[in-house]
Scaffold this motif. Structure first.
Motif, short mmCIF file in Angstrom:
data_model
loop_
_atom_site.label_atom_id
_atom_site.label_comp_id
_atom_site.label_asym_id
_atom_site.label_seq_id
_atom_site.Cartn_x
_atom_site.Cartn_y
_atom_site.Cartn_z
N ARG A 629 1.99 -1.82 -4.61
CA ARG A 629 2.65 -3.05 -5.09
C ARG A 629 4.03 -2.68 -5.61
NH1 ARG A 629 -1.11 -6.54 -8.93
NH2 ARG A 629 0.62 -7.96 -8.50
N PRO A 630 4.95 -2.37 -4.71
CA PRO A 630 6.29 -1.93 -5.13
C PRO A 630 7.11 -3.10 -5.65
CG PRO A 630 6.21 -2.12 -2.75
CD PRO A 630 4.81 -2.38 -3.24
N HIS A 631 8.12 -2.74 -6.44
CA HIS A 631 9.10 -3.73 -6.91
C HIS A 631 10.23 -3.81 -5.88
CE1 HIS A 631 11.63 -6.02 -9.73
NE2 HIS A 631 12.61 -5.30 -9.23
N VAL A 632 10.56 -5.02 -5.45
CA VAL A 632 11.58 -5.21 -4.42
C VAL A 632 12.70 -6.07 -4.99
CG1 VAL A 632 12.10 -6.08 -2.12
CG2 VAL A 632 9.86 -5.06 -2.59
N THR A 633 13.93 -5.58 -4.88
CA THR A 633 15.12 -6.34 -5.28
C THR A 633 15.93 -6.63 -4.02
OG1 THR A 633 15.21 -5.25 -7.43
CG2 THR A 633 17.19 -6.40 -6.70
N ARG A 634 16.13 -7.90 -3.74
CA ARG A 634 16.87 -8.32 -2.55
C ARG A 634 18.28 -8.74 -2.94
NH1 ARG A 634 11.59 -9.94 -1.85
NH2 ARG A 634 10.61 -9.28 0.12
N PHE A 635 19.24 -8.44 -2.07
CA PHE A 635 20.64 -8.71 -2.37
C PHE A 635 21.19 -9.72 -1.36
CE2 PHE A 635 19.75 -4.33 -3.66
CZ PHE A 635 19.99 -4.43 -5.03
#
Length: 1198
Positions: A629-635
């Protein structure tokens, strides 16, 4: 129902529902026809009859010829059944001087409603003598029974003579005819199933603009519907998306082909040759249309009704033929025998709706007598369609007072006018709120009885008083008494009924009824010029009968088809035109398909940085993430992937900073299976695990490359897994362009106790424009560069900059098999454009340059020279762009003799690149401006340097040592004039805005008690004080007596040579004043702006200055600029508040607005094809001249 009338089911017939064209579909179709198959508008005599018009036959007079008085001649052939026609051929009349040199080809299924075949050049090329056969192959075959040849031009030394042939093969199909209340139902006999791919194909024709063609639905509520609406085709699918709209003017009683393909959410809808691609947005991928399919309408059994209009397809004479429905994954025989609902027949009866076309808006009319009515009433009824917003549709004269009745289209609405009565009566029919210039059929009727008239437009009718008319004319004015200001009607008319009597247009055409001019009978020759739309980049297309136009507002593009971008291609290009740092929209591919992108241009350094920010520039804290369950930051950069790619690819260098802080975290280590714990995705969504530099294979952090990591056993500080924030910091700069920008960061190792990470990704930063300075020099006339040939396009543009001292030469040439385009220089900056003829040109020359005629020629893309051995170009060319794609000139120059990369002497042109005393400095791929000696700033020394003063503010600039002013003017050029021999010389310039009076603007003092003062007097007038002789009184001059303390920008320029003083205020002339002495200023001490202690100008000096001072220059010194850039220097003394401002630029803009002025723009040369729409723009840009050549294909072909 007999055997011929039975419809073929998919499993009940071995013959295909759709007949495909065989390779041998080229047999003669006319030569074996009987005499009864030939008709004509007229014949000169029996020996010139239509049946003598067979190819290579010598029967009768050897061909067909009409009477010499025939206005609309035609020769018609009945092929006896529907045929697939692939070509036609013509001959002149045997052994004569009679032949047709050009003609139109019409076709029809019924012999009544005709449609013109759209040939590439509009008309077909005919004969040049009486015996040679000229064959024209059709670019797309037609399926028809009747052909009509309409001569346009003939031998001027003879008359019309024609023998014809058509080539093709037989064509069979099965049809179903619906009356608007009927339908044909096929019901599936299998269990429920879902499909991911569906294919539906059919052909139809109709004279109604509304109705359902095909409807299919499933047991769970899924549906698919094809429906005509306003003459266009709607496709409805319940996949969570709106309907898809294709086609236009589909109610023209001609056959139209429909093909629907669906695969998952991708849908393609094709009507004739026009295709719309559509991606559904719903959640589902499958469609369950497994229950029944209905053709011709919706069954009235309570099923789901998805349409917003009436359910029936068409009315009396309609057909949907050759229906082939394929649902992928369904049994080949999925349905039982069809169920007929209402009156369905299996043959298409000929329609009775015959139209005529009014061809000209300046002379077409049809005059018909008003048949008497037994009751003395009057009525007129007709249907019309047009694209024109204005036109006279109907006129009639009324007895006994000869009052005129006019029905016209005015501003897209119908307007009825009764002329001659007092007061004048005008009524506009607006209650329906619908425009009548939409290309659809509209009905209008006028009836009069018992002094009352009723006007009905579709479903709207106002009432007027009226007297019985005498004669009816539509739509033009055949008599001199009829006068109007609007143009005549241009469009189609049908179903004309006067006093209850239908008007037979065949009798009109034969001259037996009424009178007419410039009409085309038996066809509605309307066309949709906005389908396909030639407007690019989202421009909105609008049209009239003969032309179209594009509304480019809000698209970011300009020009006739919205083809030319209004934005520069890069921040570097904005700097070249003198722009300063700020937000700009750039268009990297120019006229290409990509739209503009907003960026920030940082021009404060020598390099111009393009900055694209995203939505996540702030630091992001992460806890509790794992690989599962990774943390994902989208730009989100506010631009598409294609736009980002264009910006990065076109830049010389790009980079993006990534900062990572952590504790109890191993972000850059690998898991047990070797996969990284933290990674990022590039612009294409590919996983990347390197964190620094431009080499993707280096799996290290910046500290490892610099050999200063906290722990030597790790390549990254954060991988040490420590619990201290200050030691676990990794900062890297990604600079591998093919992977930038970063689209996501994924973190998967912060789920341990005390584990936490903070990351920040900076904006994408790029510098350099790879195409802007892509320059080559041609030093041999025979030298050239080869590039791929420009292919035939609907719209094309070529843009480049050039610099030359040669009076003539070819820039570039594009050659085809027959036509070519050549851009060359001829004479002193006269541009010559060679393009395919025939055409018409509008040419606007440069200001101050002699106009030149444009030369046209008819009939690889080499740059510099030409393959046709024309005189080559000598000079420099840069930034060559074709259709938004840049050409690499420098790379091609490596392989071409007589051509070198670069262009020497950017700063040696006749036009200064650097303004306001800025000094141009050569660079290898451009230039920079040294503004140190200028009072202005910016990259080209053209930005105002402004400061706001209050009453106590002052700036004093102290000269480094006592010296004569002449010691600071060594760089001034000498002159041969008498006044140049004087040693006394000053030059001063500045701008100001104030509402204060009196005011002290500027003072210059010396160690010898001399001074210069510029003040505003108590009345606001400008005064110049010169005190050169210490034992005498000062000279005082008032160049302007008006009040300059008016809150507007004023520019002052002062120039003295000896006793002669010149003072220019704003744009006025600089009058000459004479001083009492020609003494020079000895030992200049200081220059002060604002408040100063002065006994001579006590009142103004004590009040100081309140307002804005801008761009102050005295000889070589810029005191205001020095005060802002060298604060703390011993040379500059500042007292009181001093605030840097843009007040000078704002005031200038306001002043221009108040004076009604517009900013200066570059002069341009525009060359425009009015028929082929070719445009050439030439724009001076400093030392280079920019040329834009734009070509839009002939509109009549589309």
């Amino acid at each position: 129902m007999n055997n011929e009338e039975k419809p073929a089911s998919m499993c009940g017939s071995q013959r295909p529902l759709m007949c495909s064209l065989s390779d041998s579909c080229s047999g003669p179709l006319v030569s074996t026809l009987p005499q009864s198959s030939f008709q004509s508008s007229s014949q000169s005599s029996a020996s010139y009859a239509a049946h003598n018009g067979k190819l290579n036959r010598r029967d009768g007079a050897g061909g067909w010829s009409p009477v010499v008085t025939e206005q609309e001649p035609w020769l018609q052939v009945d092929l006896r059944e529907r045929m697939e026609v692939t070509a036609v051929a013509t001959q002149g009349r045997f052994d004569s001087w009679d032949w047709v040199s050009s003609y139109l080809l019409l076709y029809s299924d019924t012999g009544r409603a005709w449609k013109q075949y759209r040939h590439e050049d509009g008309s077909f090329a005919g004969n040049v003598n009486s015996e040679a056969v000229v064959q024209n192959k059709l670019s797309h075959s037609v399926r028809t029974r009747f052909l009509r040849f309409v001569p346009l031009d003939w031998n001027p030394s003879g008359w019309m003579g024609l023998r014809v042939e058509a080539y093709g093969c037989s064509y069979k199909s099965y049809v179903a005819d619906f009356d608007g209340r009927s339908s044909l139902l096929y019901r599936f006999n299998q269990k429920s199933m879902s499909t991911v791919k569906d294919v539906v194909s059919l052909r139809f024709k109709s004279h109604q603009a509304e109705g359902v063609l095909l409807h299919g639905e499933g047991q769970r509520g899924d549906y698919m519907t094809l429906e005509l609406h306003r003459g266009r085709l709607d496709l409805y699918l319940n996949l969570g998306s709106p309907s898809l709209l294709v086609g236009s003017l589909l109610d023209d009683q001609q056959w139209h082909a429909v093909h629907v393909e669906r695969f998952n959410k991708q849908v393609n809808l094709t009507v004739d040759s026009h295709t719309q691609h559509f991606h559904a947005k719903g959640e589902g991928h499958s469609l369950e249309v497994d229950y029944e399919v209905t053709g011709g309408g919706l069954c009235a059994r309570g099923h789901r009704r998805v349409t917003r209009r009436k359910t029936g397809f068409g009315s009396n004479k309609l057909g949907g033929r050759g229906v082939s429905l394929r649902l992928r994954g369904v049994n080949p025989c999925p349905w039982v025998f069809p169920v007929l609902q209402g009156n369905v027949t299996f043959s298409c009866s000929p329609p009775q709706l015959v139209a005529c076309t009014f061809l000209s808006a300046a002379g077409s009319f049809l005059s018909l007598p008003s048949a008497p009515s037994p009751a003395g009433d009057f009525s007129a009824r007709l249907q019309f369609r047009t694209w024109n917003p204005d036109g006279l549709l109907l006129s009639a004269w009324l007895n006994p007072e000869r009052r005129g009745l006019e029905l016209r289209i005015n501003g897209s609405r119908l307007q009825l006018t009764l002329r001659g009565a007092r007061p004048r009566l005008n009524v506009k029919c607006r209650s329906s709120g619908q425009r009548v210039d939409d290309g659809l059929w509209h009905s209008v009727s006028v009836s009069a009885s018992n002094q009352q008239m009723t006007l009905t437009v579709d479903d709207n009718w106002p009432q007027l008083s009226l007297i019985k008319p005498r004669v009816l004319s539509l739509p033009g004015c055949p008599t001199e008494d009829c006068q109007h200001l609007t143009p005549d009607f241009q469009g189609c008319v049908r179903l004309i009924v006067i006093n209850g009597h239908p008007m037979d247009l065949n009798r009109v055409q034969q001259g037996l009824l009424g009178n007419y001019n410039e009409l085309q009978f038996d066809t509605c020759n309307i066309r949709d010029r906005c389908l396909p739309s030639l407007c690019e980049h989202g421009g909105r297309c609008s049209q009239t009968w003969s032309s179209f136009s594009c509304d480019c507002w809000g698209t970011g593009y300009s020009g006739a088809p919205c083809h030319t971008s209004i934005y520069e291609s890069s921040c570097e290009a904005y700097r070249l035109i003198g722009s300063s740092s700020g937000f700009y929209s750039i268009d990297p591919d120019g006229s290409g398909p990509l739209g503009p992108t907003q960026v920030y241009c940082n021009m404060t350094e020598e390099k111009v940085w393009t900055v694209l920010a995203h939505n996540g520039t702030a630091a992001v804290a992460v806890q509790g993430s794992s690989l599962q369950r990774p943390h994902v930051t989208r730009f989100d950069y506010g631009a598409s992937a294609e736009q980002l790619r264009a910006v990065v690819t076109g830049s010389e260098h790009c980079q993006q900073e990534v900062v990572y802080n952590s504790r109890t975290d191993r972000p850059f280590s690998s898991s047990a299976d070797g996969s990284p714990l933290t990674w990022w995705l590039d612009r294409d969504g590919e996983k990347r695990s390197y964190w620094v530099g431009l080499l993707p294979g280096v799996q290290q952090c910046s500290c490892s490359l610099k050999e200063n990591c906290v722990h030597r056993n790790y390549f990254c500080n954060c991988d040490a897994d420590g619990d201290a924030w200050y030691t676990a910091n990794d900062t890297g700069v990604l600079s591998y362009k093919d992977h930038l920008p970063v689209s996501q960061i994924v973190i998967g190792d912060t789920n341990r106790t005390g584990s936490q990470a903070v990351h920040r990704v900076g904006p994408l930063r790029c510098y350099g424009d790879k195409s802007l300075w892509n320059t080559v020099s041609f030093y041999q006339e025979a030298s050239y560069l080869y590039f791929p040939t420009l292919q035939a396009e609907l719209a094309s543009d070529i843009s480049f900059y050039f610099k030359t001292s040669a009076p003539s030469g070819v820039f570039l040439e594009n050659q085809g098999l027959r036509d070519f385009i050549r851009v060359e220089l001829a004479g002193d900056l006269n541009l010559i454009l060679h393009a395919p003829a025939p055409t018409e040109l509008l040419y606007t020359p440069f200001e101050g340059i002699k106009p030149s005629k444009m030369h046209l020629s008819t009939a690889v893309l080499p740059a510099g020279g030409t393959a046709s051995q024309q005189r080559g170009f000598l000079g420099c060319i840069r930034t060559l762009t074709v259709n938004g794609a840049g050409f690499d000139l420098e790379e091609r120059a490596k392989m071409a003799p007589g051509v070198t990369s670069g262009c020497p002497g950017y700063c040696s042109g006749s036009t200064s690149l650097c303004h306001n005393r800025g000094r141009c400095i050569e660079k290898s791929n451009g230039y920079v401006c040294d503004c140190s000696q200028s009072a202005y700033g910016g990259t080209t020394c053209n930005q105002e340097v402004s400061v706001s003063f209050d009453m106590e503010s002052s700036v004093t600039y102290t000269f480094q040592e006592p010296f004569s002013v002449m010691q600071n003017r060594r760089s001034q050029a000498s002159s041969v004039s008498a006044e140049s021999s004087s040693r006394a010389r000053e030059d001063a310039a500045f701008s100001f805005v104030t509402s204060q009076r009196p005011a002290m603007l500027l003072t210059v003092s010396t160690f010898s008690q001399q001074y210069i003062a510029v003040i505003l007097a108590r009345n606001g007038s400008l005064q110049i004080w010169y005190h050169l002789q210490t034992d005498g009184s000062p000279d005082v001059f008032s160049p302007v007596l008006a009040n300059l303390a008016d809150g507007r920008l004023h520019r002052i320029r002062i120039h003295r040579v000896g006793k002669n003083l010149y003072v220019q205020v704003s744009a006025s002339n600089a009058p000459k004043y004479t001083l009492s002495s020609d003494a020079e200023l000895i030992l200049i001490r200081s220059l002060t702006l604002g408040k100063v202690a002065s006994e001579s100008c006590r009142r103004a000096a004590s009040r100081g200055f309140i307002g804005c001072l801008s761009s102050v220059q005295f000889n070589h010194v810029a005191p205001l600029k020095a005060a802002l850039t060298n604060r703390g220097s011993s040379l500059v003394s500042i007292r009181g508040p001093l605030v840097q401002s843009n007040c000078g630029a704002l005031a200038e803009s306001t002043s221009r607005t108040l004076q009604g002025e517009t900013p200066h723009t570059h002069t341009r040369c525009k060359v425009k094809h009015t028929r082929t729409h070719t445009r050439c723009k030439v724009k001076h840009t400093r030392t280079h001249t920019r040329c834009k050549v734009k070509h839009t294909h002939r509109l009549k072909d589309h």
